[in-house]
Design a protein around this motif. Structure first.
Motif, PDB file in Angstrom:
ATOM      1  N   ASP A 106       0.825  -1.510  -0.029  1.00 20.66           N
ATOM      2  CA  ASP A 106      -0.048   0.003  -0.009  1.00 20.66           C
ATOM      3  C   ASP A 106       0.908   1.386   0.088  1.00 20.66           C
ATOM      4  OD1 ASP A 106      -2.069  -1.613   0.220  1.00 20.66           O
ATOM      5  OD2 ASP A 106      -2.612  -1.476   2.300  1.00 20.66           O
ATOM      6  N   GLN A 107       1.900   1.165   0.754  1.00 22.02           N
ATOM      7  CA  GLN A 107       2.842   2.349   0.697  1.00 22.02           C
ATOM      8  C   GLN A 107       3.537   2.573  -0.498  1.00 22.02           C
ATOM      9  OE1 GLN A 107       5.719   0.900   3.624  1.00 22.02           O
ATOM     10  NE2 GLN A 107       4.576   1.567   5.279  1.00 22.02           N
ATOM     11  N   VAL A 108       4.069   1.504  -1.320  1.00 23.42           N
ATOM     12  CA  VAL A 108       4.592   1.764  -2.738  1.00 23.42           C
ATOM     13  C   VAL A 108       3.687   1.976  -3.602  1.00 23.42           C
ATOM     14  CG1 VAL A 108       5.555   0.408  -4.666  1.00 23.42           C
ATOM     15  CG2 VAL A 108       6.593   0.220  -2.234  1.00 23.42           C
ATOM     16  N   ALA A 109       2.252   1.656  -3.317  1.00 27.10           N
ATOM     17  CA  ALA A 109       1.316   1.884  -4.695  1.00 27.10           C
ATOM     18  C   ALA A 109       0.889   3.441  -4.191  1.00 27.10           C
ATOM     19  CB  ALA A 109       0.253   1.149  -4.359  1.00 27.10           C
ATOM     20  N   THR A 110       0.659   4.079  -3.163  1.00 24.91           N
ATOM     21  CA  THR A 110       0.328   5.359  -2.825  1.00 24.91           C
ATOM     22  C   THR A 110       1.580   6.449  -3.230  1.00 24.91           C
ATOM     23  OG1 THR A 110      -1.139   4.697  -1.499  1.00 24.91           O
ATOM     24  CG2 THR A 110      -0.943   6.827  -1.254  1.00 24.91           C
ATOM     25  N   ASN A 111       2.683   6.230  -2.583  1.00 24.11           N
ATOM     26  CA  ASN A 111       3.655   7.283  -2.838  1.00 24.11           C
ATOM     27  C   ASN A 111       4.755   6.531  -2.405  1.00 24.11           C
ATOM     28  OD1 ASN A 111       5.259   9.166  -3.059  1.00 24.11           O
ATOM     29  ND2 ASN A 111       4.068  10.707  -1.998  1.00 24.11           N
ATOM     30  N   TRP A 112       5.555   5.937  -3.319  1.00 24.11           N
ATOM     31  CA  TRP A 112       6.747   5.264  -3.192  1.00 24.11           C
ATOM     32  C   TRP A 112       7.895   6.024  -2.357  1.00 24.11           C
ATOM     33  CZ3 TRP A 112       6.698   7.996  -7.704  1.00 24.11           C
ATOM     34  CH2 TRP A 112       7.615   8.648  -7.993  1.00 24.11           C
ATOM     35  N   ARG A 113       7.960   7.397  -2.289  1.00 22.51           N
ATOM     36  CA  ARG A 113       8.834   7.952  -1.964  1.00 22.51           C
ATOM     37  C   ARG A 113       8.680   7.836  -0.118  1.00 22.51           C
ATOM     38  NH1 ARG A 113       5.833  10.970  -5.397  1.00 22.51           N
ATOM     39  NH2 ARG A 113       6.522  11.441  -7.287  1.00 22.51           N
ATOM     40  N   LYS A 114       7.597   7.499   0.260  1.00 20.91           N
ATOM     41  CA  LYS A 114       7.132   7.574   1.566  1.00 20.91           C
ATOM     42  C   LYS A 114       7.419   6.054   2.125  1.00 20.91           C
ATOM     43  CE  LYS A 114       6.049  11.847   1.286  1.00 20.91           C
ATOM     44  NZ  LYS A 114       6.696  13.094   1.925  1.00 20.91           N
ATOM     45  N   ALA A 115       7.675   5.344   1.338  1.00 21.08           N
ATOM     46  CA  ALA A 115       7.520   3.664   1.732  1.00 21.08           C
ATOM     47  C   ALA A 115       8.714   3.164   2.549  1.00 21.08           C
ATOM     48  CB  ALA A 115       7.479   2.788   0.629  1.00 21.08           C
ATOM     49  N   ASP A 116       8.559   2.408   3.364  1.00 16.93           N
ATOM     50  CA  ASP A 116       9.556   1.543   4.445  1.00 16.93           C
ATOM     51  C   ASP A 116      10.447   0.833   3.435  1.00 16.93           C
ATOM     52  OD1 ASP A 116       8.278   2.704   6.280  1.00 16.93           O
ATOM     53  OD2 ASP A 116       7.129   1.013   6.978  1.00 16.93           O
ATOM     54  N   ILE A 117      11.247   1.445   2.583  1.00 22.20           N
ATOM     55  CA  ILE A 117      12.165   0.822   1.660  1.00 22.20           C
ATOM     56  C   ILE A 117      13.519   1.321   1.951  1.00 22.20           C
ATOM     57  CG2 ILE A 117      10.382   0.181   0.001  1.00 22.20           C
ATOM     58  CD1 ILE A 117      11.178   2.466  -1.755  1.00 22.20           C
ATOM     59  N   SER A 118      14.542   0.638   1.289  1.00 20.65           N
ATOM     60  CA  SER A 118      15.852   1.026   1.620  1.00 20.65           C
ATOM     61  C   SER A 118      16.268   2.089   0.409  1.00 20.65           C
ATOM     62  CB  SER A 118      16.835  -0.117   1.428  1.00 20.65           C
ATOM     63  OG  SER A 118      16.933  -0.619   0.000  1.00 20.65           O
ATOM     64  N   PRO A 119      17.262   2.862   0.647  1.00 18.34           N
ATOM     65  CA  PRO A 119      17.751   3.861  -0.302  1.00 18.34           C
ATOM     66  C   PRO A 119      17.985   3.338  -1.409  1.00 18.34           C
ATOM     67  CG  PRO A 119      18.828   4.341   2.080  1.00 18.34           C
ATOM     68  CD  PRO A 119      18.066   3.152   2.184  1.00 18.34           C
ATOM     69  N   ARG A 120      18.532   1.978  -1.701  1.00 21.51           N
ATOM     70  CA  ARG A 120      18.568   1.342  -2.906  1.00 21.51           C
ATOM     71  C   ARG A 120      17.488   1.114  -3.484  1.00 21.51           C
ATOM     72  NH1 ARG A 120      21.106  -3.728  -5.159  1.00 21.51           N
ATOM     73  NH2 ARG A 120      19.257  -5.165  -5.449  1.00 21.51           N
ATOM     74  N   GLN A 121      16.484   0.494  -2.905  1.00 18.89           N
ATOM     75  CA  GLN A 121      15.221   0.288  -3.422  1.00 18.89           C
ATOM     76  C   GLN A 121      14.316   1.841  -3.919  1.00 18.89           C
ATOM     77  OE1 GLN A 121      13.615  -1.669  -0.123  1.00 18.89           O
ATOM     78  NE2 GLN A 121      14.196  -3.611  -0.985  1.00 18.89           N
ATOM     79  N   ARG A 122      14.716   2.986  -3.202  1.00 17.49           N
ATOM     80  CA  ARG A 122      14.179   4.098  -3.722  1.00 17.49           C
ATOM     81  C   ARG A 122      14.672   4.572  -5.032  1.00 17.49           C
ATOM     82  NH1 ARG A 122      12.579   9.531  -1.970  1.00 17.49           N
ATOM     83  NH2 ARG A 122      12.457  10.680  -4.088  1.00 17.49           N
ATOM     84  N   ALA A 123      16.042   4.424  -5.000  1.00 18.52           N
ATOM     85  CA  ALA A 123      16.743   4.660  -6.402  1.00 18.52           C
ATOM     86  C   ALA A 123      16.236   3.800  -7.546  1.00 18.52           C
ATOM     87  CB  ALA A 123      18.177   4.231  -6.151  1.00 18.52           C
ATOM     88  N   MET A 124      15.890   2.271  -7.114  1.00 20.06           N
ATOM     89  CA  MET A 124      15.388   1.399  -8.095  1.00 20.06           C
ATOM     90  C   MET A 124      14.195   2.016  -8.771  1.00 20.06           C
ATOM     91  SD  MET A 124      14.238  -2.681  -7.241  1.00 20.06           S
ATOM     92  CE  MET A 124      12.935  -2.008  -6.243  1.00 20.06           C
ATOM     93  N   LEU A 125      13.000   2.437  -7.601  1.00 16.72           N
ATOM     94  CA  LEU A 125      11.773   3.001  -7.978  1.00 16.72           C
ATOM     95  C   LEU A 125      11.818   4.133  -8.740  1.00 16.72           C
ATOM     96  CD1 LEU A 125       9.686   1.605  -4.804  1.00 16.72           C
ATOM     97  CD2 LEU A 125      10.074   0.617  -7.133  1.00 16.72           C
ATOM     98  N   ASP A 126      12.722   5.087  -8.381  1.00 20.77           N
ATOM     99  CA  ASP A 126      12.916   6.239  -8.958  1.00 20.77           C
ATOM    100  C   ASP A 126      13.187   5.903 -10.671  1.00 20.77           C
ATOM    101  OD1 ASP A 126      12.684   7.886  -6.934  1.00 20.77           O
ATOM    102  OD2 ASP A 126      14.612   8.347  -6.565  1.00 20.77           O
ATOM    103  N   PHE A 127      14.098   5.227 -10.894  1.00 22.78           N
ATOM    104  CA  PHE A 127      14.553   4.758 -12.289  1.00 22.78           C
ATOM    105  C   PHE A 127      13.358   4.131 -12.875  1.00 22.78           C
ATOM    106  CE2 PHE A 127      16.653   1.908 -15.445  1.00 22.78           C
ATOM    107  CZ  PHE A 127      17.153   2.998 -16.173  1.00 22.78           C
ATOM    108  N   ALA A 128      12.749   3.200 -12.184  1.00 26.96           N
ATOM    109  CA  ALA A 128      11.483   2.437 -12.886  1.00 26.96           C
ATOM    110  C   ALA A 128      10.439   3.165 -13.165  1.00 26.96           C
ATOM    111  CB  ALA A 128      11.069   1.480 -11.955  1.00 26.96           C
ATOM    112  N   LEU A 129      10.298   4.490 -12.432  1.00 32.90           N
ATOM    113  CA  LEU A 129       9.160   5.514 -12.649  1.00 32.90           C
ATOM    114  C   LEU A 129       9.568   6.077 -13.846  1.00 32.90           C
ATOM    115  CD1 LEU A 129       6.402   5.901 -11.456  1.00 32.90           C
ATOM    116  CD2 LEU A 129       7.831   4.429 -10.174  1.00 32.90           C
TER     117      LEU A 129
END
Lengths: 192, 192, 192, 192, 192, 192
Positions: A106-129
């Motif tokens: 639910d966190q990733v679907a609503t706003n991945w920038r606020k999700a309980d994920i690691s900085p590595r995963q944040r970078a991954m999702l930034d690129f995916a978007l």
């Protein structure tokens, strides 16, 4: 209200399908306990069904630098950006299970920038978007940001290919108004 | 300036490829007189290569209500919206040949609303662009507009699936910075 | 399909035009071998015709830090962003000739970030697109990026003025549905 | 805070200008009581200055179906959409004077849909904004809406040409950070 | 043209209002010399009226690091981005008075990047617009930019809360087509 | 990974709060079994807290043509458009409970056009999104669409006011990175 149909298009009966397709569907039913609607709805076009799942498996079941949970994060984040109900709900369920984390989908679907994920995963999702919403602008800056987060060039391909493939899936699901199975909504939310 | 590489990612040598993939590449070379770069660049990932071309063939070689030229129009219009150099140039060439029309590819790529196409084709491209850019908003209004232009529901699937599949292709080509072969630029432009 | 008219608006006959305008048109015909449709279509409004071409010449024929080919690159890139069929096709032809490069116009029109151009030219087009699409946000950062690429402040004016002038041209061409002459499509594509 | 310069670019002294340009500037000073900064700032490039004002006069001083006040409404509405401080302030002043309406300029600049204007003028501004922000999408529907509001095809050209010309002007003013003269802010706001 | 109504919704008579609301309205009339239309229009819903002005006062009348004029700058800049006629005109007047600056409101409303404001105020408005238009993307980078301009975290809250509260106000005013009082247009424009 | 803080800003201890605020918080804890984080985080600013909840109650607890579940649908749909994690998760829970529907919150959050809602509710959400994303463009057409779906003008105000108020709430939650309580994620998902 009656339950709406699972697709705007005709949905074939299992017994009318080519044997390889019905076999795959029975296998997934065996494993999951139900048949995810995407299998039935896409079986309307057997040749496309086969290519779709071959592509899916090539990306989601392969070895590589991304964990299974991370691949599902990419699916959920990009599918949310494309407002694809089926993929957000179905892959949200898989993400909860793969990540063993009841909240993260639910966190990733609503706003991945606020999700309980690691900085590595944040970078991954930034690129995916970036790939999902503006692939034409991708350049070396994006690859450097991925490298700084510990990803290889092959990982970059994996992230992009998952985002691109589910971009196709999202568009087909929105075309069909593909309905997620009710089962997905609760999967992975309960304590063991 | 030296010619840039055809892809940001490694490009395998033909002799290092699995036999089914090298066979397909040799067949296309036989037919076209050269190997379109997308074959070599995607061969970096054989499983994805196979799924990609199986999907491509399922959509582009099938029977149905859309002519071959119309399918290429969809590819060119949506690839231009996604700013995909490879697909606009390569499928622009194929469109010129299929439509036997030297001007239509540049017209469709620049602004499909101004192209020398029929009202039916205009409705087809309007729908294709809806799928490419806002599939989440598609509803019955869009299907009615297609019907009014003479398309069936199965045609609607075809249009959408082509737009969605090349949306995947466009994103991968932009990821790779996939370079179109020089041959494509002039194909179909000269009088017979 | 019959050839559509070259403009939604009345197109005057050459013999009905003021002498200075018909003289300019005959001169361009003499030089090019045909009359580009923009001359005939804009001649519907003689006073605007005169101002338009005076502005055009002040920007495109002047001395300065930008080569003739670079000026045409700006026209093609910004006209593509504005989806102006006439300017992309006509100035694409001129760009191929000025740059002595058969591929660059299609590259710049489709995605300038992937074109066979120098880093200096990439910076030039980045700035031109800023002016075309978001001039209100331009600030010192943009000027510094231009300086880092070797451009002077006067060059910055030239780039911006060409982008701004063809923004006017693109809007008028889209208003008129101005049709490019068939001749442009092939110009500069053949080996000498 | 010191008053910032009127332009990011050099501003010539009146005595250094070609005589036709200094004559025009003196004439406007005679008429208005001050020299609007756009004249001084554009005089940095005499050839462009001449073409710019020739174009301006061809559109703003001609006969036709649009009143002087309506032409200024188009300038204010489209310049606000382009966030051009100079044109909103300077032409806002002229609009107040031409329309003999102390409020209309601020209304049109902020949200033309809420301004004290006639339905005809609302249709005019809807079309002007289409040209300013999406001319590539203009089609017969737009022309029919204008006709329904009482405009001819020649009026449509006038509306579009004014929107397109000030789109050029807005981009140049934002490039220069062109500063409106203090005098404009209060003009037309006081009762006679 | 008759003056349009001040709201699309019913506007209560002063004598029909609850005493606390009519008292507040009479107090503002006493102070300003007229009743700003927002008071009358919102009084259609007394409970919302009370909450609205309590929120307003909590943000606009509190102590803190932002001057009164700076708070009004935030209102004007974000209301212009939301194309809210009432707030741009009414708070533009208040900004001119609070800042003792006759020009700044029109500058901030048209393009805050070109206004006669300090670098600190430019950073403040950059952040306010981020909140108004893309709060979901705000991250530490934004807070660091504010800190670099001399703002505390509490100031950041103030800036954001004002932008967010007037985002609510802008939406309600656009719903109602709330008409600014004629008095606001000239306030603060004349020399003392 | 440690649980991140519930807000980027200081969160007061219950015993340090003014009595009216701690009383409200204890009441909600009594009723819900936990304290929703928005109460604690907003209590950092007592005056804003009081106004916020007074506004909230005026809109969400009043009589009127919208059911409690419908009001929560508006919150979820507009908060998803604003990518507000707190509001989507917390009000998604409330929506499930109010609507006695385990699936509707995820549907509305992902793509309200595909949700199991009535045509009336679809029209309601279309209008709510117009207010959230483009209130400046609202005109009589929107009110007529609402009337055709059976809504009164007062209902239109209610819909808009809820969308506008949660637009404020969404921006504050994104400013604070307000973390939803874990409890919300599962509420209303289980069979009774």
């Amino acid at each position: 209200m009656d339950t709406p149909p699972i697709s705007r298009f005709p949905v074939p009966a299992l017994e009318d399908l080519p044997p390889d397709i019905s076999a795959r569907i029975l296998a997934v039913q065996e494993k999951s306990g139900f048949v995810p609607n995407v299998f039935l709805a896409l079986a309307h076009r057997p040749a496309e069904f086969r290519a779709f799942f071959a592509y899916h498996d090539a990306l989601m079941d392969k070895e590589g630098g991304l964990s299974k949970a991370e691949r599902e994060m990419i699916v959920v984040a990009t599918s949310a950006a494309n407002q694809c109900l089926y993929c957000v709900v179905a892959h949200g369920a898989i993400l909860r299970i793969r990540a063993k984390h009841k909240l993260v989908a639910d966190q990733v679907a609503t706003n991945w920038r606020k999700a309980d994920i690691s900085p590595r995963q944040r970078a991954m999702l930034d690129f995916a978007l970036r790939i999902a919403l503006g692939a034409q602008e991708v350049d070396e800056t994006d690859f450097h940001a991925l490298e700084a987060a510990g990803f290889t060039r092959e990982d970059a391909w994996d992230i992009a290919a998952i985002a691109a493939f589910f971009g196709l899936s999202n568009r087909m699901a929105n075309l069909m108004s593909l309905r997620p199975n009710d089962e997905f909504y609760l999967m992975g939310r309960l304590p063991k």
